[in-house]
Design a protein around this motif. Structure first.
Motif, short mmCIF file in Angstrom:
data_model
loop_
_atom_site.label_atom_id
_atom_site.label_comp_id
_atom_site.label_asym_id
_atom_site.label_seq_id
_atom_site.Cartn_x
_atom_site.Cartn_y
_atom_site.Cartn_z
N VAL A 101 0.85 -1.19 0.00
CA VAL A 101 0.00 0.00 0.00
C VAL A 101 0.89 1.24 0.00
O VAL A 101 1.81 1.35 0.82
CB VAL A 101 -0.93 0.01 1.23
N ASP A 102 0.63 2.15 -0.92
CA ASP A 102 1.49 3.33 -1.01
C ASP A 102 1.05 4.40 -0.04
O ASP A 102 0.07 4.25 0.70
CB ASP A 102 1.59 3.84 -2.45
N GLU A 104 -0.41 7.12 -0.38
CA GLU A 104 -1.73 7.69 -0.62
C GLU A 104 -2.84 6.70 -0.28
O GLU A 104 -4.03 6.99 -0.49
CB GLU A 104 -1.85 8.14 -2.07
N GLY A 105 -2.45 5.52 0.25
CA GLY A 105 -3.44 4.54 0.66
C GLY A 105 -3.91 3.63 -0.46
O GLY A 105 -4.86 2.85 -0.27
N ARG A 106 -3.27 3.67 -1.61
CA ARG A 106 -3.67 2.82 -2.73
C ARG A 106 -3.06 1.45 -2.61
O ARG A 106 -1.85 1.32 -2.37
CB ARG A 106 -3.25 3.47 -4.05
N VAL A 107 -3.85 0.42 -2.80
CA VAL A 107 -3.34 -0.95 -2.84
C VAL A 107 -2.77 -1.19 -4.23
O VAL A 107 -3.47 -1.04 -5.24
CB VAL A 107 -4.47 -1.96 -2.54
N LEU A 108 -1.50 -1.52 -4.29
CA LEU A 108 -0.82 -1.65 -5.58
C LEU A 108 -1.05 -3.03 -6.17
O LEU A 108 -1.07 -4.05 -5.47
CB LEU A 108 0.67 -1.36 -5.42
N CYS A 162 0.07 0.13 4.90
CA CYS A 162 -1.16 -0.62 5.18
C CYS A 162 -1.40 -0.71 6.68
O CYS A 162 -0.58 -0.30 7.50
CB CYS A 162 -1.06 -2.01 4.57
N ARG A 206 1.16 8.69 6.28
CA ARG A 206 0.50 8.70 4.98
C ARG A 206 0.36 10.14 4.50
O ARG A 206 0.69 11.09 5.22
CB ARG A 206 -0.86 8.02 5.09
#
Length: 724
Positions: A101-102, A104-108, A162, A206
């Motif tokens: 998870v980056d 910005e909270g995005r799951v890659l 995460c 984050r």
């Protein structure tokens, strides 16, 4: 602890071998060509996890068995890898909570390597199992010379944000700070009313509005290093249950800023490094030397391994320029000169698929009928001739301070200037020393400095109180210290040291800094040569130029060597000198022009002796030997010497410190002594003759009786005569 891997044929030569990308009929051709090139070591299995464990708990070692036995039959040793940098697709599908998870909270998504959370317990279990199964099966195989855990820790997943990482971070904070009151005190959370009532309230750093707690971010960087270290230790220890061969993992010095390699150094049996030339830099051979010297320093001066570099172009730079004729050889031998006992590439055979299909290889797409292949074969022959170098050391009289934590802290937002960059100052000082033919080590600021005549602190914005005291003890014992601006400003929590700047260094430098005056983009300030405090206006004779930075320095025991003659600090010190105990501390309050091609040394040694033993003189605690030429105060009467720039200033301090080095050589010539071998690498377009060299040419057997010729773009290595 296991030592350096035992390899036949002297310097290890080869690279990453990925036979799984090719049908088995190609393998025998690979082995034939490896033998032709002189390859004696390959890294095997780096990306094999999905083949070795095609489904969870289901293992298939048949393909790996066959290639290991084939390499063994050809006398090629193996650096056997655990394939844990690239988990299989089934792992990501079965354990979605382990995804990266980056910030910005995005799951890659998948489709690349390093697509996992380093704090994931599922990843920990799976990676430990595959490492143990590999070690159990291949520990006794005669072709396996060493073990290669993972691949390039921190390349794409240095940090994960995460919820699993968040909980692991809270546990880490409890261990580091003890209770939340101590955490609040360390982080200064009363600023902006950010006080925490419990560890459960702490979030990873984050994406947030600007001005996020820098101490939070620093601790998260430390936590992330520890998360990766825990994964490495788990696999290393699984291997050690079955064998005692050396275990390593490939670092990326100096280009993986999130990994604190001082922390990693004691965890590996042999330090190994990946280094790729920045093709767009005109001075990339100097950056290569810096990387090699820093790697050797992380290794504690012991021989290290060049695990990866490129034969030609890479695939990921803005413009992937091929290496010029002779450049691959110079690059490879420069690493050996500075302590590597291996020359390994990524990779053996150029790939047809994936992201790296345009990355160069030992065996290019053009095959044997190519200049590159012929160069690869010739380099193998050169390295066999250098077998006697293996195990020898490089000695240095000068060290530069490098601290990854200061790197992290300096490059956060809201500093006095966007031009304050960690590597900018380090590289400026390193380049000046390189062009003076000075071989340098790198040190942590809290390390033992007693072996060095001169220590440079180019960029230590974050400096602990203990490290500041360490530098003071070094000077008091007779050392020569040079400190650049904006050093010693904050402690380990990014809090300003009490009192005036530079808090951790005020006493050793004998001064304080009242105000910072960063310069506008492209701005400069004039500095007078030998102009004392109170003298304003004009440039003075042979004036200097300062860039990036100016500041208001107040003397408190130091004396001004040069002063600003214009700008916001006109009339105030720009360069100072402080006698303290048996030593001297210098301070440089601006970015002096590096002047890469200055006037010659005003007093060149007519008979330079580049074969002189470095580090053989008295320790800094005793009176240093002052060389008879180019030392002391030059004839012009200014303590900075001819040229009046950063290089000239360092030349003066080198002379006062008694640092031995050759004189009168062009600064395109790289000269390094390793044990009894002298490496001469000519990065210029004209041949160079070096005086004072006696011995035998390694590559041609030529007798050198006082001189050594180095062709344009060429390399000469001389085994020095006598007991040297």
């Amino acid at each position: 602890m296991p030592g350096y891997p035992a390899l036949p044929g002297g310097i290890a030569y080869g690279g990453d071998y990925n036979p799984e990308q090719w049908p088995e009929e190609v393998w025998r051709e690979d082995v034939r060509l490896m033998r032709e090139a002189g390859v004696n070591l390959v890294s095997l299995g780096v990306f094999n996890w999905s083949l070795l464990e095609p489904a969870e708990g289901v293992y298939d070692f048949g393909r790996l068995d066959r290639i290991v036995d084939l390499l063994d039959s050809a006398g090629i040793m193996i650096d056997l890898a655990t394939p844990t940098s690239s988990p299989p697709t089934w792992f990501r599908t079965a354990h979605p909570g382990a995804r990266l998870v980056d910030r910005e909270g995005r799951v890659l998504a998948g489709g690349s390597r390093h697509s996992f959370c380093p704090s994931s317990p599922e990843y920990a279990a799976a990676s430990g199992r595959i490492a143990e199964r590999l070690a159990e099966r291949y520990a006794g195989h005669p072709a396996v010379a060493m073990w290669h855990v993972h691949n390039e820790y921190g390349w794409a997943n240095a940090h994960c944000y995460c919820e699993t990482s968040a909980e692991a971070f809270r546990d880490w904070l409890r261990e580091r700070h003890g209770d939340v009151a101590a955490l609040n005190a360390a982080w200064g959370t009363t600023f902006w009313g950010l006080t925490y009532g419990s560890f459960e309230e702490v979030e990873p750093p984050r994406i947030a509005p600007v001005g996020q707690l820098t101490a939070l971010r620093l601790d998260y960087a430390r936590f992330s290093v520890d998360a990766h270290l825990a994964n490495f230790r788990r696999e290393r220890d699984a291997i050690r249950r079955f064998c005692d061969l050396p275990v390593t993992t490939n670092f990326m010095i100096p280009n993986c800023e999130p990994m604190d390699y001082w922390r990693w150094a004691g965890e590996v049996d042999v330090v190994s490094n990946d280094h790729y030339l920045d093709a767009g830099r005109a001075d990339n051979h100097i950056e290569l030397a810096l990387a090699a010297d820093l790697t050797r320093s992380v290794a504690g001066g012991r021989p290290w391994m060049l695990m990866e570099h490129s034969t030609g172009a890479v695939n990921w730079q803005p413009r992937n320029l091929a290496k010029r004729p002779g450049e691959m050889r110079r690059n490879s031998l420069a690493h050996v000169a500075r302590g590597s006992d291996s020359v390994l590439f990524f990779q053996w055979r150029a790939s047809r698929h994936g992201a790296e299909k345009f990355h160069s290889a030992m065996l290019p797409h053009a095959g044997e009928n190519s200049d590159l292949w012929h160069d690869v074969v010739a380099l193998g022959a050169d390295l066999r001739g250098l077998a006697g170098v293996r195990g020898s050391r490089v000695e240095a009289e000068v060290a530069l301070v490098w601290d990854w934590e200061s790197y992290w802290a300096l490059e956060m937002e809201w500093r006095p200037s966007v031009d304050l960059r960690f590597r900018e100052r380090v590289e400026a000082y390193y380049e000046a020393l390189w062009r003076e033919h000075v071989t340098a080590d790198f040190v942590h600021p809290a390390a033992d400095l007693s072996a060095y005549r001169m220590v440079v602190v180019p960029s230590s914005y974050l400096l602990t109180e203990a490290a500041g005291k360490n530098l003071r003890r070094y000077v008091e014992a007779g050392g020569h210290l040079v400190v650049s601006y904006f050093s010693g400003i904050v402690d380990e929590n990014d809090a300003i040291h009490p009192g005036a700047h530079p808090g951790a260094l005020r006493d050793v430098l004998g001064l304080s800094v009242e105000e910072f005056h960063p310069l506008p983009e492209g701005g400069t300030v004039p500095v007078g040569v030998g102009v004392g405090v109170g003298v304003g206006g004009g440039d003075g004779d042979g004036g200097l130029t300062g860039r990036i930075w100016s500041e208001r320095v107040r003397l408190a025991g130091a004396r001004a060597v040069h002063s600003f003659t214009g700008g916001p600090d006109a009339g105030h010190p720009a360069v100072t000198r402080h006698e303290l105990g048996a030593g001297t501390a210098w301070y440089v309050a601006t970015a002096l022009d590096p002047s890469p091609d200055p006037s010659p040394d005003p007093s060149p040694d007519p008979s330079p002796d580049p074969s002189a033993e470095h580090g053989s003189g008295p320790s800094p605690a005793r009176a240093p030997h002052i060389p008879s030429s180019g030392s002391g105060v030059p004839a012009g009467g200014t303590e900075a010497g001819g040229g009046g720039d950063l290089r000239a200033l360092l030349r003066t301090v080198l002379d006062l410190a008694g640092v031995s080095r050759p004189r009168g050589l062009p600064d395109t010539l790289e000269l390094v002594r390793r044990g009894r071998y002298l490496f001469l690498l000519n990065h210029g377009d004209e041949p160079v003759t070096v005086q004072g060299v006696s011995g035998t040419g390694v590559f041609d057997g030529a007798a050198h009786t006082g001189t050594a010729a180095v062709p344009a773009g060429g390399v000469t290595v001389v085994e020095l005569a006598g007991d040297a």
